[in-house]
Design an enzyme around this catalytic site. Structure first.
Site, PDB file in Angstrom:
ATOM      1  N   ASP A  25       0.779  -1.081  -0.164  1.00 35.30           N
ATOM      2  CA  ASP A  25      -0.329  -0.062   0.079  1.00 35.30           C
ATOM      3  C   ASP A  25       0.846   1.244  -0.170  1.00 35.30           C
ATOM      4  OD1 ASP A  25      -1.484   2.565   1.049  1.00 35.30           O
ATOM      5  OD2 ASP A  25      -3.055   0.645   1.148  1.00 35.30           O
ATOM      6  N   LEU A  26       0.862   1.909  -0.979  1.00 36.60           N
ATOM      7  CA  LEU A  26       1.524   2.989  -1.207  1.00 36.60           C
ATOM      8  C   LEU A  26       1.400   4.104  -0.459  1.00 36.60           C
ATOM      9  CD1 LEU A  26       3.640   4.982  -3.104  1.00 36.60           C
ATOM     10  CD2 LEU A  26       2.006   5.560  -4.718  1.00 36.60           C
TER      11      LEU A  26
END
Length: 201
Positions: free
Chosen positions: A158-159
């Site tokens: 998850d950026l």
């Protein structure tokens, strides 16, 4: 049909634990207080919604989800009865329509027993869901948090989580081994830490 909203459940116990483990995260918890993030307890529905919502605004996703619900109530057998073109006509790409069809078929032919997911470990849930073409590890991890309400998920994929962590600790880069050290620090309440990392990303 029960339309009452549900939120990821946590409270003072988890907040106090994280404050004790990490002063910087503790300061963010003090600043933001309790975060309310909605959950969808039905994994099948949550998975379909997640596919629809990828790479589009939440407003656009809500519109497409509403159209699909109108058409088939997001029930596996009803979804299976629709063609890919009919699913696509609700306002999504053909690729997303194919992924949703795959999910519906997996539920209908019991390749994936969605009712059994609650009894599986986190790793088993990820392995089971990613066997469906179009469902990746990140999507499965989001199901763990926002559908099964598992307490200890911090997604490296998850950026925004990674960006939140870099903001929190003033980092210019974040190698995976360093990420995992922080995630271990938050254990067993990594999912709660994730809520705050998203908020500051």
């Amino acid at each position: 049909m029960n339309t009452e909203k549900r939120y990821f459940e946590y409270g003072q116990k988890e907040m106090e634990y994280l404050r004790g483990k990490d002063k910087k995260l503790g300061a963010v918890i003090d600043w933001l207080g309790l975060i309310r993030r909605e959950v969808q307890p039905d994994v099948f529905t949550a998975l379909v919604d997640s596919v629809i919502g990828q790479q589009i605004s939440s407003k656009a996703a809500d519109t497409v989800c509403a159209r699909l619900r109108e058409r088939c109530e997001v029930i596996p057998k009803k979804l299976c009865a629709l063609t890919r073109e009919e699913i696509q006509s609700c306002g999504m790409s053909m690729r997303k329509a194919e992924y949703i069809k795959n999910i519906a078929e997996a539920a209908t032919n019991k390749t994936v027993d969605f009712d059994a997911l609650a009894q599986m470990s986190d790793a088993e849930v990820i392995r089971t869901l990613t066997a469906i073409k179009g469902v990746g590890v990140w999507t499965a991890e989001m199901m763990l948090i926002f559908s099964l309400e598992r307490p200890n998920v911090v997604s490296y994929g998850d950026l925004a989580i990674r960006r939140g962590m870099m903001n929190l600790y003033g980092l210019d880069d974040l190698p995976k081994d360093r990420f995992l050290r922080y995630a271990k620090r938050y254990s067993p309440y990594g999912s709660v830490a994730s809520l705050y990392l998203w908020a500051i990303s």
